[in-house]
Write an enzyme that holds these catalytic residues in place. Sequence first.
Site, short mmCIF file in Angstrom:
data_model
loop_
_atom_site.label_atom_id
_atom_site.label_comp_id
_atom_site.label_asym_id
_atom_site.label_seq_id
_atom_site.Cartn_x
_atom_site.Cartn_y
_atom_site.Cartn_z
N ARG A 62 54.25 34.42 32.40
CA ARG A 62 54.11 33.93 33.79
C ARG A 62 53.08 32.81 33.87
O ARG A 62 53.24 31.85 34.61
CB ARG A 62 53.73 35.10 34.71
CG ARG A 62 54.85 36.13 34.84
CD ARG A 62 54.43 37.33 35.66
NE ARG A 62 54.28 36.99 37.07
CZ ARG A 62 53.71 37.82 37.95
NH1 ARG A 62 53.22 38.98 37.54
NH2 ARG A 62 53.60 37.47 39.21
N HIS A 114 45.20 40.29 45.24
CA HIS A 114 45.73 40.93 44.03
C HIS A 114 45.29 40.22 42.76
O HIS A 114 45.87 40.43 41.69
CB HIS A 114 47.26 40.98 44.10
CG HIS A 114 47.75 41.96 45.12
ND1 HIS A 114 49.06 42.01 45.55
CD2 HIS A 114 47.12 42.94 45.82
CE1 HIS A 114 49.22 42.98 46.45
NE2 HIS A 114 48.04 43.54 46.64
N CYS A 122 36.41 40.42 31.33
CA CYS A 122 36.05 41.37 30.27
C CYS A 122 35.84 42.74 30.91
O CYS A 122 35.18 42.83 31.96
CB CYS A 122 34.75 40.90 29.61
SG CYS A 122 34.02 42.10 28.50
#
Length: 243
Positions: A62, A114, A122
């Site tokens: 994507r 989102h 991390c």
Amino acid sequence: MPPIPKDAPIVVLTGAGISKESGLDTFRDKDGIWSKVRLEDVATPEGFKRDPARVHAFYNARRRSLAEDGISPNPAHDALARLEREWHGPVLVVTQNIDDLHERAGSTRLIHMHGELLKVRCRRCNRPMEWTGDLDTGHACPDCGRPGLLRPHVVWFGEMPLDMGLIFQALDDCALFVSIGTSGHVYPAAGFVAQVRRRGKAHTIELNLEPSEGASLFHEIRQGPASELVPAFVDELMHSQDA
Ligand code: APR
């Protein structure tokens, strides 16, 4: 649409439908993303734990598509950026999308609830960082140097969406709530219109290709492609402001 006070705060919620005409797939339409891959495998913490390489491959594809397939903002994204520039009151775009098309169109007052496809973080340092290339388990965190701890900066099912306090405050303060290109299937975004209606201060309108699951909660529904509906809607608002 009733007259909207000229300096009224506006909140716009967007979903995958606003990016469809830019060439990005939605999730739940026919041949949508979730008809091709199981969300449990690529959009949950459990799926990532089970097979991180598979999740990285899903987001790498994507991320590459966003960069390489000539994907660009469409007139709906451009119209929202114009609204932010020209409306006298504050305009906040709350997007469920993880693409960067709102930014590229020029929107700056923007919350990605989102997360963002072009960022990673991390799991130890928790700092989101720009990341445009492929990510795999071999990459080390640039901060702590540990390999295998980087993950997409994307909110998966079962995880807490981002900036919810800011979003709820904006929903309580707004005089106009506009929902664009979302099925109204996923919470908390699907509950925003009900929250706005409970406050009883704002006009609510849905601009969507077909009625969403929450369509009956809106004062007004306009059906059609976002690239046509949104520019026309912004024109209407700007004319009302100049009247
Ligand atoms: N113009 C306007 N609306 C459109 C267009 C278009 N050209 N094409 C499709 N739509 C509408 C569809 O009718 C549908 O109501 O966009 C909506 C897309 O719905 P979904 O695919 O469910 O996408 P979305 O609502 O953004 O999903 C919410 O679910 O999977 C999670 O995290 C993911 O952010 C996503 C969330």
